[in-house]
Design a protein around this motif. Structure first.
Motif, PDB file in Angstrom:
ATOM      1  N   GLY A 194       0.797  -1.219   0.000  1.00  0.00           N
ATOM      2  CA  GLY A 194       0.000   0.000   0.000  1.00  0.00           C
ATOM      3  C   GLY A 194       0.829   1.268   0.000  1.00  0.00           C
ATOM      4  O   GLY A 194       2.030   1.273   0.310  1.00  0.00           O
ATOM      5  N   VAL A 195       0.174   2.366  -0.339  1.00  0.00           N
ATOM      6  CA  VAL A 195       0.805   3.688  -0.395  1.00  0.00           C
ATOM      7  C   VAL A 195       0.039   4.637   0.512  1.00  0.00           C
ATOM      8  O   VAL A 195      -1.200   4.628   0.535  1.00  0.00           O
ATOM      9  CB  VAL A 195       0.797   4.233  -1.845  1.00  0.00           C
ATOM     10  N   GLU A 212       5.145  21.775   3.819  1.00  0.00           N
ATOM     11  CA  GLU A 212       5.018  21.892   2.366  1.00  0.00           C
ATOM     12  C   GLU A 212       5.286  20.577   1.633  1.00  0.00           C
ATOM     13  O   GLU A 212       4.626  20.252   0.654  1.00  0.00           O
ATOM     14  CB  GLU A 212       5.971  22.970   1.836  1.00  0.00           C
ATOM     15  N   MET A 213       6.241  19.798   2.131  1.00  0.00           N
ATOM     16  CA  MET A 213       6.587  18.556   1.436  1.00  0.00           C
ATOM     17  C   MET A 213       5.465  17.520   1.504  1.00  0.00           C
ATOM     18  O   MET A 213       5.487  16.514   0.785  1.00  0.00           O
ATOM     19  CB  MET A 213       7.881  17.964   1.991  1.00  0.00           C
ATOM     20  N   TYR A 214       4.461  17.768   2.348  1.00  0.00           N
ATOM     21  CA  TYR A 214       3.341  16.823   2.477  1.00  0.00           C
ATOM     22  C   TYR A 214       2.062  17.337   1.820  1.00  0.00           C
ATOM     23  O   TYR A 214       1.004  16.746   1.987  1.00  0.00           O
ATOM     24  CB  TYR A 214       3.095  16.509   3.957  1.00  0.00           C
ATOM     25  N   TYR A 215       2.161  18.463   1.080  1.00  0.00           N
ATOM     26  CA  TYR A 215       0.982  18.996   0.406  1.00  0.00           C
ATOM     27  C   TYR A 215       0.461  18.031  -0.659  1.00  0.00           C
ATOM     28  O   TYR A 215      -0.729  17.985  -0.940  1.00  0.00           O
ATOM     29  CB  TYR A 215       1.303  20.338  -0.251  1.00  0.00           C
ATOM     30  N   ASP A 216       1.350  17.302  -1.283  1.00  0.00           N
ATOM     31  CA  ASP A 216       0.961  16.331  -2.314  1.00  0.00           C
ATOM     32  C   ASP A 216       2.056  15.274  -2.386  1.00  0.00           C
ATOM     33  O   ASP A 216       2.999  15.367  -3.160  1.00  0.00           O
ATOM     34  CB  ASP A 216       0.791  17.021  -3.674  1.00  0.00           C
ATOM     35  N   ARG A 217       1.924  14.256  -1.548  1.00  0.00           N
ATOM     36  CA  ARG A 217       3.001  13.267  -1.424  1.00  0.00           C
ATOM     37  C   ARG A 217       2.425  11.862  -1.353  1.00  0.00           C
ATOM     38  O   ARG A 217       1.400  11.632  -0.725  1.00  0.00           O
ATOM     39  CB  ARG A 217       3.834  13.541  -0.165  1.00  0.00           C
ATOM     40  N   SER A 218       3.099  10.945  -2.023  1.00  0.00           N
ATOM     41  CA  SER A 218       2.740   9.526  -1.949  1.00  0.00           C
ATOM     42  C   SER A 218       3.984   8.724  -1.621  1.00  0.00           C
ATOM     43  O   SER A 218       5.048   8.960  -2.203  1.00  0.00           O
ATOM     44  CB  SER A 218       2.159   9.050  -3.281  1.00  0.00           C
ATOM     45  N   GLU A 219       3.852   7.789  -0.698  1.00  0.00           N
ATOM     46  CA  GLU A 219       5.009   6.977  -0.303  1.00  0.00           C
ATOM     47  C   GLU A 219       4.534   5.607   0.174  1.00  0.00           C
ATOM     48  O   GLU A 219       3.503   5.493   0.833  1.00  0.00           O
ATOM     49  CB  GLU A 219       5.766   7.684   0.825  1.00  0.00           C
ATOM     50  N   VAL A 243      -4.986  12.523   5.045  1.00  0.00           N
ATOM     51  CA  VAL A 243      -4.171  11.314   4.877  1.00  0.00           C
ATOM     52  C   VAL A 243      -5.073  10.176   4.433  1.00  0.00           C
ATOM     53  O   VAL A 243      -6.154   9.974   5.000  1.00  0.00           O
ATOM     54  CB  VAL A 243      -3.454  10.933   6.196  1.00  0.00           C
ATOM     55  N   SER A 244      -4.644   9.453   3.418  1.00  0.00           N
ATOM     56  CA  SER A 244      -5.423   8.305   2.947  1.00  0.00           C
ATOM     57  C   SER A 244      -4.487   7.193   2.495  1.00  0.00           C
ATOM     58  O   SER A 244      -3.297   7.422   2.274  1.00  0.00           O
ATOM     59  CB  SER A 244      -6.342   8.716   1.793  1.00  0.00           C
ATOM     60  N   PHE A 245      -5.047   5.985   2.376  1.00  0.00           N
ATOM     61  CA  PHE A 245      -4.287   4.833   1.888  1.00  0.00           C
ATOM     62  C   PHE A 245      -4.737   4.494   0.467  1.00  0.00           C
ATOM     63  O   PHE A 245      -5.924   4.583   0.149  1.00  0.00           O
ATOM     64  CB  PHE A 245      -4.532   3.609   2.776  1.00  0.00           C
ATOM     65  N   VAL A 246      -3.791   4.102  -0.356  1.00  0.00           N
ATOM     66  CA  VAL A 246      -4.086   3.637  -1.708  1.00  0.00           C
ATOM     67  C   VAL A 246      -3.562   2.209  -1.827  1.00  0.00           C
ATOM     68  O   VAL A 246      -2.376   1.956  -1.587  1.00  0.00           O
ATOM     69  CB  VAL A 246      -3.419   4.533  -2.774  1.00  0.00           C
ATOM     70  N   PHE A 247      -4.453   1.274  -2.166  1.00  0.00           N
ATOM     71  CA  PHE A 247      -4.050  -0.128  -2.324  1.00  0.00           C
ATOM     72  C   PHE A 247      -5.052  -0.808  -3.255  1.00  0.00           C
ATOM     73  O   PHE A 247      -6.081  -0.225  -3.629  1.00  0.00           O
ATOM     74  CB  PHE A 247      -3.986  -0.845  -0.963  1.00  0.00           C
ATOM     75  N   ASP A 248      -4.760  -2.029  -3.647  1.00  0.00           N
ATOM     76  CA  ASP A 248      -5.625  -2.755  -4.588  1.00  0.00           C
ATOM     77  C   ASP A 248      -6.817  -3.333  -3.830  1.00  0.00           C
ATOM     78  O   ASP A 248      -6.872  -4.524  -3.515  1.00  0.00           O
ATOM     79  CB  ASP A 248      -4.811  -3.862  -5.274  1.00  0.00           C
ATOM     80  N   ASP A 249      -7.779  -2.476  -3.537  1.00  0.00           N
ATOM     81  CA  ASP A 249      -8.917  -2.904  -2.735  1.00  0.00           C
ATOM     82  C   ASP A 249      -9.815  -3.892  -3.480  1.00  0.00           C
ATOM     83  O   ASP A 249     -10.426  -4.775  -2.870  1.00  0.00           O
ATOM     84  CB  ASP A 249      -9.736  -1.699  -2.261  1.00  0.00           C
TER      85      ASP A 249
END
Length: 766
Positions: A194-195, A212-219, A243-249
């Motif tokens: 997940g990201v 600022e570094m977290y205004y648009d960040r994916s990790e 804050v949200s999670f991105v994964f293959d739901d």
């Protein structure tokens, strides 16, 4: 029997701890026995080495905490098994799953389906009598009609077939969410693949662009550094980002459906799929995400607590500058600079003020004359300058005075964190009732140079700013860990029984605030202690407390020469026999070398023998002498004087996850980034430096406009050689890969644009 089961449980716990620490079973068993008898951790570490085979304080603390946790875990397992059994639902599989759990959270996950729940859609459906319908669907019927089956459950509260089916789906959705093994599998998948994505909120307020570094960040979640987790948590709390999670739901939902279907076909597959989607989206995924966020935060907080404790320990154990007359200098602009002269014992001789940087009519030259008069009158040898407001201006003033008057005086920049806190406390008011709060701060700053431990021990450890994100940490856990560090540091150093402050005595093994106060009262009423045995005359201090504290309290110029050493009174007879056997009549007079084969004759184990030998060789040795003291200077540095590649000496002021801040004499501390610390790859700055280390650094980059300097622990030519070698290896690997025959492998997974951008940002920066 219950007792037999408890015995087996304890054996398993002890074995697990021994395995984790890579020590023998007997070391853990003996340590637990000593703790159970009421012995303190410092006492066990110092005077019971034969039983523990030399375990240190940190290992003993670990054994103590792990044993308590494992006992709670075992008790909870027992309770959960009993509760499930009372419901008549305990199977051998469930029992084995509970037994194999290594965390309390895992036990709770297994118990989740059987726990008494608050009102949910599923509990409402069950109350309405729809559990049998859900069970019928979960039995995977191959014939019949769902609608016809649902009609059987219509009632006053369930008025339609659609309502009945929806209620059954609600029950199944909760079944999907409560499946412990599925939760663990999904959680592992999300953690690994997940990201974590952060976005700037529409109505966010971040005036200084701190986040600022977290205004648009994916990790990737698996690659999140602890300090970034802390920053994200704080930014979210301050409502700057979401804050949200991105994964293959979609794939996980398919897996959940497969679990229900068990490779069978059924007429209710579509309805089950709807229940699975609802269960995952509404219950399972949000719950797992909360758990992961909580675990990430807990991991980051624990790391921050360890960094704080490590830094605090180094600060407490910095070498004292004994036998010097010190002038404490508390800088300030409008309210002036507060001065306090301290003698060799820490006694305040006088206080004063100068106003070199304010508009009170006193120019810099007048201030210099007042300062010079104090230095000459009291024969000041060192000036301790606080590192707060007007620190660098004060440093320049002092350096100019030393240079102009050719004074044999040095100065040091001293951390003043917490000095103002102590100055306002009751103990400070009681000691110095006739001087102002600010002048007490100057006394504290001066004493910190003379004897850092004795002074810093008076201040709440959380007020000493040597951590990262300390205000975001769980305060109870932080306080407990810092108390352990203070206990360890104080007892490794020991204390002079006749001069130690109440605060210092309170942290001595076996003592508390009450018995420490009684020791101070005894001194006030009867004068100096001349023998450790007199401790037994102190009110509230019985034989048990005496055993725990006596070895850590020293008496110089007393009746018993051994009282000035770290040798415990219980070993005096053995120490005298050893000195007699070696022909030694005076402590510190000669080296000791006693044959090991004769140790048994004296009744001394090898650990105690070694400690006694060291104490006889160096009876007055201070444990802190092995560490750096303050960096003494006589000249000032300006950023305009610097050039890239310059070599300097500096003091490490703070160590954080991404590097270390080093005081090189500028207004702002220079930063040594993690990547500029070692020729080899390191995972944390603490592998190379610690707070209060005096280090050689090289100027790597200068930003004069922002008054910032980046530093390196490596000479710049070595840094370039290391980076060149890395580039060469990388190029060689790339060339090798290009020469390999290409294979038409199927693409396993398409990379999203967000993922690709995240990788590019991670590699090349914004």
């Amino acid at each position: 029997s219950r007792d037999e089961g408890s015995h087996i449980m304890n054996e398993n716990i002890i074995q697990a701890i021994a395995t984790e620490l890579k020590v023998q079973l007997s070391q853990v068993e003996n340590t637990l026995s000593l703790l159970a008898e009421g012995n303190t951790v410092p006492f066990i570490a110092r005077y019971r080495k034969e039983a523990t085979k030399g375990l240190d304080e940190e290992q003993i603390f670990y054994i103590q905490k792990q044993y308590e946790y494992q006992q709670k875990l075992a008790e909870r397992k027992e309770n959960v098994l009993k509760l499930i059994e009372e419901q008549g639902k305990l199977t051998e599989e469930i029992k084995q799953s509970v037994i194999e759990c290594t965390k309390l959270s895992q036990v709770e996950d297994i118990y989740r389906p059987y726990a008494q729940k608050k009102k949910t859609r599923a509990t409402t459906a069950i109350k309405n009598g729809l559990q049998p319908l859900a069970d019928w669907m979960l039995a995977l019927p191959t014939e019949g009609s769902l609608e016809a089956e649902a009609e059987k459950y219509l009632s006053e509260t369930v008025t339609s077939v659609a309502d009945a089916i929806q209620g059954a789906k609600d029950i199944i959705a909760e079944v999907v969410s409560d499946n412990a093994k599925q939760r663990w599998a999904f959680k592992d998948t999300i953690m690994q693949a997940g990201v974590l994505q952060t976005k700037l909120k529409k109505d966010a307020v971040d005036e200084n662009k701190v986040y600022e570094m977290y205004y648009d960040r994916s990790e990737k979640i698996s690659q999140l550094a602890d300090h970034r987790i802390m920053a994200i948590d704080r930014a979210e709390k301050e409502k700057v980002i979401t804050v949200s999670f991105v994964f293959d739901d979609e794939q996980l939902k398919k897996n959940a459906l497969k679990t229900l279907l068990k490779a069978q076909t059924t007429i209710v597959e579509e309805t089950l799929n709807e229940a699975v989607i609802d269960g995952c989206d509404r219950l399972l995924f949000p719950s797992i995400e909360r758990e992961i966020r909580s675990e990430l935060s807990e991991r980051a907080q624990n790391k921050s607590i360890e960094i704080f404790s490590m830094n605090l320990e180094k600060l407490l154990l910095q070498a004292p500058l004994k036998g010097r007359i010190v002038l404490g200098f508390d800088p300030g602009f409008f309210n002036g600079c507060k001065l306090a002269v301290i003698d060799e014992t820490g006694k305040m001789l006088t206080v004063s003020k100068i106003f070199p940087f304010s508009k009170k009519g006193e120019d810099i030259e007048t201030s210099k004359k007042k300062l010079l008069a104090l230095i000459q009158k009291y024969h000041v040898q060192i000036i301790a300058i606080g590192n707060g407001t007007a620190s660098r201006e004060s440093e320049k003033l002092v350096a100019e005075l030393i240079h102009e008057q050719k004074l044999d005086v040095s100065y040091a920049i001293v951390s003043e964190a917490g000095a103002s806190v102590w100055s306002a406390q009751e103990a400070a008011r009681k000691e110095f009732p006739d001087i102002e709060v600010e002048e007490r701060s100057a006394v504290s700053i001066g004493r910190r140079l003379l004897d850092p431990l004795a002074e810093l021990i008076k201040i709440d450890p959380q007020s000493i700013g040597v951590g990262q994100y300390q205000h975001d940490l769980p305060q109870k856990a932080l306080a407990e860990r810092l108390d352990e560090v203070v206990l360890k540091s104080v007892n490794r150093t020991g204390a002079d029984l006749n001069t130690a402050s109440l605060e210092l005595l309170t942290h001595i093994s076996g003592l508390n605030s009450g018995t420490a106060q009684e020791i101070v009262n005894y001194r006030n009423e009867n004068g100096r202690f001349t023998n450790r045995k007199q401790l037994l005359k102190v009110k509230k201090l019985g034989p048990k407390a005496f055993t725990q504290c006596a070895g850590f309290l020293r008496i110089t110029e007393g009746d018993e020469p051994l009282d000035q050493t770290s040798i415990h009174p219980e070993s005096y007879e053995a120490a005298r026999k050893l000195m007699q056997a070696c022909g030694i009549t005076k402590l510190g007079e000669a080296d000791i070398s006693f044959p090991k084969e004769k140790t048994a004759e004296l009744g001394i184990d090898e650990y105690t023998l070694k400690d006694i030998e060291e104490a006889i060789r160096q009876p007055l040795r201070d444990y802190r002498e092995q560490f750096d003291g303050a960096l003494l200077k006589s000249d000032v540095l300006n950023i305009s004087d610097l050039h890239v590649g310059d070599q300097l000496s500096g003091t490490v002021r703070n160590v954080v996850d991404f590097g270390a801040f080093v005081d090189i004499g500028l207004h702002e501390d220079g930063l040594v980034h993690l990547s500029h610390m070692s020729m080899k790859r390191i995972s944390h700055p603490s592998e190379c430096v610690a707070v209060n280390d005096i280090v050689k650094v090289w100027v790597y980059q200068i930003d004069e406009a922002r008054n910032r300097v980046q530093l390196s622990l490596l000479p710049l030519d070595q840094l370039e050689q290391r980076d060149a070698a890395y580039r060469h290896r990388k190029a060689a690997v790339g060339k090798h890969n290009n020469q390999r025959p290409k294979q038409n492998k199927p693409i396993k997974k398409e990379v999203s644009m967000d993922d690709a951008l995240a990788r590019l940002k991670e590699r090349f920066g914004k």
